[in-house]
Design an enzyme around this catalytic site. Structure first.
Site, PDB file in Angstrom:
ATOM      1  N   ASN A 124     -30.217   8.473 -24.275  1.00 36.95           N
ATOM      2  CA  ASN A 124     -29.601   9.860 -24.815  1.00 36.95           C
ATOM      3  C   ASN A 124     -29.725  10.850 -23.871  1.00 36.95           C
ATOM      4  O   ASN A 124     -29.165  11.903 -24.305  1.00 36.95           O
ATOM      5  CB  ASN A 124     -29.615   9.917 -26.475  1.00 36.95           C
ATOM      6  CG  ASN A 124     -30.971  10.162 -26.676  1.00 36.95           C
ATOM      7  OD1 ASN A 124     -31.830   9.358 -26.176  1.00 36.95           O
ATOM      8  ND2 ASN A 124     -31.279  11.099 -27.600  1.00 36.95           N
ATOM      9  N   GLN A 150     -24.988   5.605 -27.666  1.00 37.89           N
ATOM     10  CA  GLN A 150     -24.431   6.252 -26.579  1.00 37.89           C
ATOM     11  C   GLN A 150     -23.500   5.465 -25.545  1.00 37.89           C
ATOM     12  O   GLN A 150     -22.950   5.949 -24.747  1.00 37.89           O
ATOM     13  CB  GLN A 150     -25.716   6.939 -25.796  1.00 37.89           C
ATOM     14  CG  GLN A 150     -26.430   7.813 -26.483  1.00 37.89           C
ATOM     15  CD  GLN A 150     -25.743   9.345 -26.655  1.00 37.89           C
ATOM     16  OE1 GLN A 150     -24.624   9.538 -26.468  1.00 37.89           O
ATOM     17  NE2 GLN A 150     -26.217  10.016 -27.615  1.00 37.89           N
ATOM     18  N   SER A 168     -22.922   4.378 -33.899  1.00 41.30           N
ATOM     19  CA  SER A 168     -22.525   5.416 -34.929  1.00 41.30           C
ATOM     20  C   SER A 168     -21.084   6.144 -34.588  1.00 41.30           C
ATOM     21  O   SER A 168     -20.845   6.337 -33.469  1.00 41.30           O
ATOM     22  CB  SER A 168     -23.704   6.378 -34.738  1.00 41.30           C
ATOM     23  OG  SER A 168     -23.435   7.566 -35.602  1.00 41.30           O
ATOM     24  N   HIS A 170     -20.164   9.378 -35.122  1.00 36.67           N
ATOM     25  CA  HIS A 170     -19.986  10.470 -34.689  1.00 36.67           C
ATOM     26  C   HIS A 170     -20.231  10.733 -33.173  1.00 36.67           C
ATOM     27  O   HIS A 170     -19.973  11.970 -32.480  1.00 36.67           O
ATOM     28  CB  HIS A 170     -20.754  11.473 -35.738  1.00 36.67           C
ATOM     29  CG  HIS A 170     -22.451  11.447 -35.319  1.00 36.67           C
ATOM     30  ND1 HIS A 170     -22.801  12.274 -34.497  1.00 36.67           N
ATOM     31  CD2 HIS A 170     -23.226  10.702 -35.540  1.00 36.67           C
ATOM     32  CE1 HIS A 170     -24.374  12.076 -34.410  1.00 36.67           C
ATOM     33  NE2 HIS A 170     -24.380  11.003 -35.110  1.00 36.67           N
ATOM     34  N   THR A 205     -22.280   2.771 -52.870  1.00 33.37           N
ATOM     35  CA  THR A 205     -21.011   2.891 -52.932  1.00 33.37           C
ATOM     36  C   THR A 205     -20.357   3.059 -51.316  1.00 33.37           C
ATOM     37  O   THR A 205     -20.849   3.914 -50.947  1.00 33.37           O
ATOM     38  CB  THR A 205     -20.308   3.944 -53.813  1.00 33.37           C
ATOM     39  OG1 THR A 205     -20.799   3.259 -55.308  1.00 33.37           O
ATOM     40  CG2 THR A 205     -18.932   3.981 -53.891  1.00 33.37           C
ATOM     41  N   CYS A 291     -31.669  15.807 -31.390  1.00 31.96           N
ATOM     42  CA  CYS A 291     -32.574  15.096 -32.304  1.00 31.96           C
ATOM     43  C   CYS A 291     -33.972  15.451 -32.153  1.00 31.96           C
ATOM     44  O   CYS A 291     -34.734  15.313 -33.108  1.00 31.96           O
ATOM     45  CB  CYS A 291     -32.651  13.612 -32.212  1.00 31.96           C
ATOM     46  SG  CYS A 291     -30.887  12.865 -31.637  1.00 31.96           S
TER      47      CYS A 291
HETATM   48  N1  PMP Z   1     -29.282   6.091 -31.074  1.00 35.92           N
HETATM   49  C1  PMP Z   1     -29.097   6.794 -30.033  1.00 35.92           C
HETATM   50  C2  PMP Z   1     -29.106   6.373 -28.692  1.00 35.92           C
HETATM   51  C3  PMP Z   1     -28.805   8.096 -30.362  1.00 35.92           C
HETATM   52  O1  PMP Z   1     -28.012   8.934 -29.255  1.00 35.92           O
HETATM   53  C4  PMP Z   1     -28.384   8.692 -31.581  1.00 35.92           C
HETATM   54  C5  PMP Z   1     -28.148  10.024 -32.060  1.00 35.92           C
HETATM   55  N2  PMP Z   1     -28.505  10.941 -31.174  1.00 35.92           N
HETATM   56  C6  PMP Z   1     -28.860   7.819 -32.546  1.00 35.92           C
HETATM   57  C7  PMP Z   1     -29.246   6.688 -32.325  1.00 35.92           C
HETATM   58  C8  PMP Z   1     -28.896   7.947 -34.060  1.00 35.92           C
HETATM   59  O2  PMP Z   1     -27.673   7.816 -34.383  1.00 35.92           O
HETATM   60  P1  PMP Z   1     -27.068   8.804 -35.943  1.00 35.92           P
HETATM   61  O3  PMP Z   1     -27.012  10.003 -35.741  1.00 35.92           O
HETATM   62  O4  PMP Z   1     -25.832   7.824 -36.444  1.00 35.92           O
HETATM   63  O5  PMP Z   1     -28.285   8.395 -37.007  1.00 35.92           O
END
Ligand code: PMP
Length: 349
Positions: A124, A150, A168, A170, A205, A291
């Protein structure tokens, strides 16, 4: 709408078409997917469709191999938590949801054989693309966890030889707080225990609107993958060309590179200062990954990538998405050039 948003690796805006599919599941169809009445059945059918769509995106044989979770962090934690800690190893390019899980639980490689190897598909921070199946073989691991967060919907990859794949919503124009885990042979014991939803694998749920959104996002990502890839390739080249030739600037790239991420390091200016200055000009970028942006430690991932500490301090990440245009990419490059030169000059004076 978000032409100057260049932080798609942190998160993406929800696609209008995804939002339209989700909305009715907030109030028009409010059923609990476990209820046996018609509203429950309606919700369950929507979840089934979403599961099929995620399976299609992955190329999975059976939607039953997919379990919905709250996101890739949970999916990664789930897999890691089910293996003996001294029989896990991970590549140095893992996301914090793998890396910090292992350090928090004081993972050390024991004498006995490797049961699980974690290998991210695309990291990432720099966008390097890896080949998890080969890594698994060369490490002699029994199983491999592939964090495809990613890479999902961005590059083609093969499930052959992969045991677990996390993803994921988003990052693919779906909602935040929903993701999935693919298991080639579903066998993990649950980490979240309660009402035995999700075939008993993950209780709680179901987040029906979120899951519907993930499903639609997966469908669109599958249909539009090639177009999105070509667009990102073009825009990345535009930005790269604009920056090329600036003194003491380098791109952190690998031979097998995702076009969606451009990691840049400069000497003499902090990455964070560049990001804040560009924010004033309406551009959203990232210094390191979102993150880990609250941490001041040097990125372990960039260190593993071979970037020297003085360059890491001046690193920022541009991540491209479908809202960006040629014009905004050119404008980004031009503004970055001005910002970097101005910040260097102001330091001198
Ligand atoms: N793995 C990677 C390579 C990511 O880029 C991210 C999000 N930055 C995640 C895991 C975590 O995903 P989530 O936000 O859905 O917990």
């Amino acid at each position: 709408m978000h032409e100057k948003y260049f932080d798609h690796a942190a998160t993406t805006p929800v696609d209008e078409r995804v939002l339209a599919e989700m909305l009715p599941y907030f109030n028009e169809h409010p059923g609990n997917a476990s209820s046996i009445h018609h509203l429950g059945k309606r919700a369950e059918a929507a979840v089934d469709l979403a599961r099929q769509r995620v399976a299609n995106l992955l190329g999975a044989e059976d939607p039953y191999q997919i379990t919905f979770t709250s996101g890739a962090t949970e999916s990664n934690n789930w897999v890691l938590s089910r293996f003996p800690i001294d029989r896990i190893d991970a590549s140095p390019f893992e996301h914090s949801s793998v890396r910090n899980f292992l350090s928090y639980h004081q993972c050390y490689r024991g004498e006995s054989g490797l049961e699980l190897y974690a290998q991210v598909l695309i990291d990432n921070e720099t966008g390097a693309v890896f080949c998890p199946a080969e890594e698994k073989k060369s490490r002699g691991a029994l199983e491999v966890l592939v964090d495809a967060t990613q890479g999902l919907g961005k590059i083609a990859f093969d499930l052959e030889g992969l045991d677990f794949v996390s993803g994921s919503a988003h990052k693919i124009y779906g909602p935040k707080g929903v993701g999935f885990l693919y298991e080639a042979n579903p066998h993990l014991t649950p980490m979240v225990v309660g009402g035995w939803q999700e075939f008993g694998r993950r209780s709680g749920t179901l987040n029906v609107p979120g899951i519907v959104g993930l499903g639609m996002a997966a469908e669109l990502a599958r249909e539009e993958r090639e177009v999105n890839f070509a667009q990102a390739t073009e825009l990345r080249n535009i930005i790269r060309e604009e920056l090329d030739g600036i003194d003491n600037l380098k791109f952190n790239e690998s031979a097998n590179q995702s076009p969606f991420i451009l990691s840049v390091s400069v000497l003499g200016v902090e990455g964070e200062t560049i990001v804040l200055d560009m924010d004033q000009k309406g551009f959203c970028l990232s210094a390191g990954s979102a993150c880990s942006s609250k941490s001041t430690a040097l990125s372990p991932l960039l260190l593993s990538f071979g970037v020297e500490p003085e360059w890491i301090r001046g690193t920022f990440r541009i991540s491209i998405g479908k809202d960006n245009s040629r014009e905004s990419s050119r404008e980004l490059g031009e503004n970055l050039r001005i910002t970097i030169l101005n910040l260097r000059n102001s330091k001198k004076s």
